[in-house]
Design an enzyme around this catalytic site. Structure first.
Site, PDB file in Angstrom:
ATOM      1  N   SER A 279     -12.801   7.965 -72.914  1.00 40.37           N
ATOM      2  CA  SER A 279     -14.182   8.475 -73.037  1.00 40.37           C
ATOM      3  C   SER A 279     -14.497   9.273 -71.774  1.00 40.37           C
ATOM      4  CB  SER A 279     -15.170   7.306 -73.184  1.00 40.37           C
ATOM      5  OG  SER A 279     -15.362   6.678 -71.933  1.00 40.37           O
TER       6      SER A 279
ATOM      7  N   TYR B   9     -21.605  -2.696 -61.697  1.00 40.49           N
ATOM      8  CA  TYR B   9     -21.342  -2.562 -63.149  1.00 40.49           C
ATOM      9  C   TYR B   9     -21.062  -3.942 -63.744  1.00 40.49           C
ATOM     10  CZ  TYR B   9     -19.056  -0.937 -67.467  1.00 40.49           C
ATOM     11  OH  TYR B   9     -18.706  -0.712 -68.781  1.00 40.49           O
TER      12      TYR B   9
ATOM     13  N   ILE C 296     -17.525   6.579 -76.791  1.00 39.62           N
ATOM     14  CA  ILE C 296     -17.495   5.566 -77.853  1.00 39.62           C
ATOM     15  C   ILE C 296     -18.659   5.773 -78.832  1.00 39.62           C
ATOM     16  CG2 ILE C 296     -17.596   3.083 -78.328  1.00 39.62           C
ATOM     17  CD1 ILE C 296     -16.393   2.625 -75.490  1.00 39.62           C
TER      18      ILE C 296
ATOM     19  N   LYS D 251     -23.192  -5.960 -66.624  1.00 39.71           N
ATOM     20  CA  LYS D 251     -22.611  -6.397 -67.904  1.00 39.71           C
ATOM     21  C   LYS D 251     -22.654  -7.927 -68.024  1.00 39.71           C
ATOM     22  CE  LYS D 251     -21.549  -2.324 -69.644  1.00 39.71           C
ATOM     23  NZ  LYS D 251     -22.127  -1.784 -70.880  1.00 39.71           N
TER      24      LYS D 251
ATOM     25  N   SER E 229     -21.511  11.167 -76.314  1.00 33.53           N
ATOM     26  CA  SER E 229     -20.101  11.297 -75.922  1.00 33.53           C
ATOM     27  C   SER E 229     -19.387   9.963 -76.095  1.00 33.53           C
ATOM     28  CB  SER E 229     -19.958  11.787 -74.472  1.00 33.53           C
ATOM     29  OG  SER E 229     -20.207  10.746 -73.560  1.00 33.53           O
TER      30      SER E 229
ATOM     31  N   SER F 237     -18.481  -5.257 -72.153  1.00 35.38           N
ATOM     32  CA  SER F 237     -17.209  -4.843 -71.551  1.00 35.38           C
ATOM     33  C   SER F 237     -16.427  -6.098 -71.211  1.00 35.38           C
ATOM     34  CB  SER F 237     -17.500  -4.049 -70.273  1.00 35.38           C
ATOM     35  OG  SER F 237     -16.319  -3.853 -69.528  1.00 35.38           O
TER      36      SER F 237
HETATM   37  N1  LIG Z   1     -14.814   3.599 -71.847  1.00 29.46           N
HETATM   38  C1  LIG Z   1     -14.544   2.382 -71.418  1.00 29.46           C
HETATM   39  O1  LIG Z   1     -13.469   2.147 -70.845  1.00 29.46           O
HETATM   40  C2  LIG Z   1     -15.543   1.286 -71.640  1.00 29.46           C
HETATM   41  C3  LIG Z   1     -15.089  -0.038 -71.544  1.00 29.46           C
HETATM   42  C4  LIG Z   1     -15.999  -1.063 -71.736  1.00 29.46           C
HETATM   43  C5  LIG Z   1     -17.311  -0.789 -72.034  1.00 29.46           C
HETATM   44  N2  LIG Z   1     -17.716   0.501 -72.129  1.00 29.46           N
HETATM   45  C6  LIG Z   1     -19.138   0.735 -72.422  1.00 29.46           C
HETATM   46  O2  LIG Z   1     -19.240   1.625 -73.508  1.00 29.46           O
HETATM   47  C7  LIG Z   1     -20.484   2.298 -73.446  1.00 29.46           C
HETATM   48  C8  LIG Z   1     -20.266   3.778 -73.717  1.00 29.46           C
HETATM   49  O3  LIG Z   1     -19.507   4.327 -72.661  1.00 29.46           O
HETATM   50  P1  LIG Z   1     -18.385   5.435 -72.872  1.00 29.46           P
HETATM   51  O4  LIG Z   1     -17.122   4.846 -72.418  1.00 29.46           O
HETATM   52  O5  LIG Z   1     -18.457   6.033 -74.211  1.00 29.46           O
HETATM   53  O6  LIG Z   1     -18.821   6.489 -71.744  1.00 29.46           O
HETATM   54  P2  LIG Z   1     -19.418   7.961 -71.851  1.00 29.46           P
HETATM   55  O7  LIG Z   1     -18.498   8.838 -72.615  1.00 29.46           O
HETATM   56  O8  LIG Z   1     -19.740   8.339 -70.454  1.00 29.46           O
HETATM   57  O9  LIG Z   1     -20.757   7.783 -72.687  1.00 29.46           O
HETATM   58  C9  LIG Z   1     -21.898   7.204 -72.111  1.00 29.46           C
HETATM   59  C10 LIG Z   1     -23.096   7.513 -72.975  1.00 29.46           C
HETATM   60  O10 LIG Z   1     -24.243   6.910 -72.354  1.00 29.46           O
HETATM   61  C11 LIG Z   1     -25.290   7.870 -72.324  1.00 29.46           C
HETATM   62  N3  LIG Z   1     -26.192   7.653 -71.188  1.00 29.46           N
HETATM   63  C12 LIG Z   1     -25.894   7.681 -69.866  1.00 29.46           C
HETATM   64  N4  LIG Z   1     -27.021   7.531 -69.130  1.00 29.46           N
HETATM   65  C13 LIG Z   1     -28.048   7.404 -70.021  1.00 29.46           C
HETATM   66  C14 LIG Z   1     -29.448   7.234 -69.897  1.00 29.46           C
HETATM   67  N5  LIG Z   1     -30.058   7.179 -68.685  1.00 29.46           N
HETATM   68  N6  LIG Z   1     -30.189   7.134 -71.014  1.00 29.46           N
HETATM   69  C15 LIG Z   1     -29.613   7.214 -72.232  1.00 29.46           C
HETATM   70  N7  LIG Z   1     -28.288   7.374 -72.432  1.00 29.46           N
HETATM   71  C16 LIG Z   1     -27.518   7.474 -71.324  1.00 29.46           C
HETATM   72  C17 LIG Z   1     -24.585   9.216 -72.187  1.00 29.46           C
HETATM   73  O11 LIG Z   1     -25.392  10.263 -72.735  1.00 29.46           O
HETATM   74  P3  LIG Z   1     -26.296  11.283 -71.874  1.00 29.46           P
HETATM   75  O12 LIG Z   1     -25.560  11.598 -70.614  1.00 29.46           O
HETATM   76  O13 LIG Z   1     -26.444  12.461 -72.782  1.00 29.46           O
HETATM   77  O14 LIG Z   1     -27.589  10.574 -71.657  1.00 29.46           O
HETATM   78  C18 LIG Z   1     -23.375   9.003 -73.098  1.00 29.46           C
HETATM   79  O15 LIG Z   1     -23.700   9.315 -74.422  1.00 29.46           O
HETATM   80  C19 LIG Z   1     -21.068   1.983 -72.070  1.00 29.46           C
HETATM   81  O16 LIG Z   1     -22.059   0.996 -72.203  1.00 29.46           O
HETATM   82  C20 LIG Z   1     -19.893   1.427 -71.311  1.00 29.46           C
HETATM   83  O17 LIG Z   1     -20.293   0.517 -70.309  1.00 29.46           O
HETATM   84  C21 LIG Z   1     -16.870   1.533 -71.948  1.00 29.46           C
END
Ligand SMILES: NC(=O)c1ccc[n+]([C@@H]2O[C@H](COP(=O)([O-])OP(=O)(O)OC[C@H]3O[C@@H](n4cnc5c(N)ncnc54)[C@H](OP(=O)(O)O)[C@@H]3O)[C@@H](O)[C@H]2O)c1
Length: 334
Positions: A238, A202, A61, A206, A59, A189
């Site tokens: 996301s 969190y 990013i 990070k 899902s 992040s």
């Molecule tokens: N969105 C933002 O605002 C933002 C900003 C800065 C950094 N980030 C970073 O970007 C990255 C992706 O986040 P996102 O925003 O795309 O959120 P997201 O849509 O919730 O995606 C998170 C992903 O991590 C996977 N995940 C969660 N727990 C896991 C586990 N135990 N083992 C393996 N995979 C796992 C989930 O897949 P499953 O549930 O299928 O395992 C999902 O594919 C994260 O590291 C987040 O900290 C996001």
């Protein structure tokens, strides 16, 4: 007496300053990153045919990164816990690209189950024979006050975001050092640079990753063709808010709010690919005002702490009154 040449130089300098200020206010990345986007190496030239392993590909990013990588012809390894979601992402990757079924490998993976990381790496190597790029993207955020949060939640955040990431990195890096080539990319992040209330665990995870990878990079001095790349996005559209840790591990966050003010997922993915193609060691991928806060945090931390204390208070008050913290925080600060 008026010196016309001095006046002309003054007007030119002011015009340039106004132009640069406008560009900076509209920027959605740091100066190095935006320079690389315009003048640097293109992902379309650097990444076709490369084996790229994306964790958290089910899902947000990671999903969008997978689509953009598929379109430019990278060979993909898709990992996350939910295999059915990975199948959906793979299907779409095949629809939008000229890749074949065997060019995309699904490897279900729980980052917290570290015993499985070596065999997962072996599965990828058996299929593709190499790993060019590992994108450590899987992770979860947090929405809870420290004093209301069980310590088990902090353990779970560190197990996933920090230990899970460095564990997988260790096995993949073992392969890359044998090959003397590769890229380790970590979705950090802006919270790996600054602090933020409601996200103590969190931010800690990070910051831990930031410290870890910034220390690993010089350890790899004998491998000039292995790069360590930290991507630091601000808020991006996301599923992250739906999936945050709260005060207790089983408790789900119901206050998701509006995401429209956040950076579009495709823009974040594109800037990530630019960073990978150009081996940018630390890339800030964010709109303002968060981008400005990154600069402030880096160059004038005392002002940054003052600002954070003021904005943070509003954020906590909103959270306590049941308003989505992010949206109202943004509206108040912009
Ligand atoms: N969105 C933002 O605002 C933002 C900003 C800065 C950094 N980030 C970073 O970007 C990255 C992706 O986040 P996102 O925003 O795309 O959120 P997201 O849509 O919730 O995606 C998170 C992903 O991590 C996977 N995940 C969660 N727990 C896991 C586990 N135990 N083992 C393996 N995979 C796992 C989930 O897949 P499953 O549930 O299928 O395992 C999902 O594919 C994260 O590291 C987040 O900290 C996001």
């Amino acid at each position: 007496m008026v010196c016309y040449s001095c006046l002309a130089v003054g007007i030119a300098v002011l015009t340039l300053a106004a132009f640069l200020l406008k560009r900076w206010l509209q920027a959605d990345g740091d100066l190095t990153l935006l320079w690389a986007e315009r003048w640097g190496k293109k992902p379309e030239k650097e990444l076709p045919g490369k084996v790229v392993w994306v964790t958290g590909a089910s899902s947000g990013i990671g999903e969008e990164l997978s689509y953009q990588l598929a379109k430019i012809g990278s060979l993909l390894v898709l990992s996350a816990r939910r295999e059915n979601e990975l199948e959906r992402v793979k299907k779409k990757c095949l629809e939008i690209s000229s890749l074949n079924d065997k060019d995309i490998l699904i490897v279900p993976l729980d980052l917290t189950n570290r015993d499985t990381h070596q065999s997962a790496t072996n599965t990828v190597l058996k299929h593709f024979g190499k790993i060019d790029v590992l994108v450590n993207n899987g992770g979860r955020s947090q929405r809870s006050l420290f004093m209301d949060t069980q310590i088990d939640v902090y353990r779970a955040i560190m197990e996933l975001n920090y230990l899970g990431t460095i564990s997988l990195t260790k096995y993949v890096l073992d392969h890359m050092t044998q090959r003397k080539k590769g890229k380790i990319v970590t979705m950090n992040s802006v919270m790996g640079i600054m602090g933020a209330p409601l996200a103590t665990g969190y931010c800690a995870s990070k910051h831990a990753l930031q410290g870890f990878f910034n220390s690993l990079r010089p350890e790899l001095y004998e491998y000039p063709d292995i790069s360590v790349i930290n991507i630091c996005p601000g808020p991006v559209q996301s599923q992250i808010i739906q999936n945050v840790f709260t005060e207790e591990i089983p408790k789900v966050n119901k206050n998701v709010g509006d995401q429209s003010h956040k950076m579009r997922t495709d823009r974040c993915a594109r800037l990530t690919l630019v960073s990978i193609a150009n081996d940018i060691m630390e890339a800030w991928v964010s709109d303002n005002p968060y981008l400005a806060v990154c600069y402030l945090w880096q160059y004038a931390p005392t002002w940054a702490w003052w600002l954070l204390n003021r904005l943070g208070k509003t954020r906590i008050q909103n959270f306590k009154s049941g308003v989505d913290a992010d949206v109202s925080y943004y509206k108040k600060s912009s």
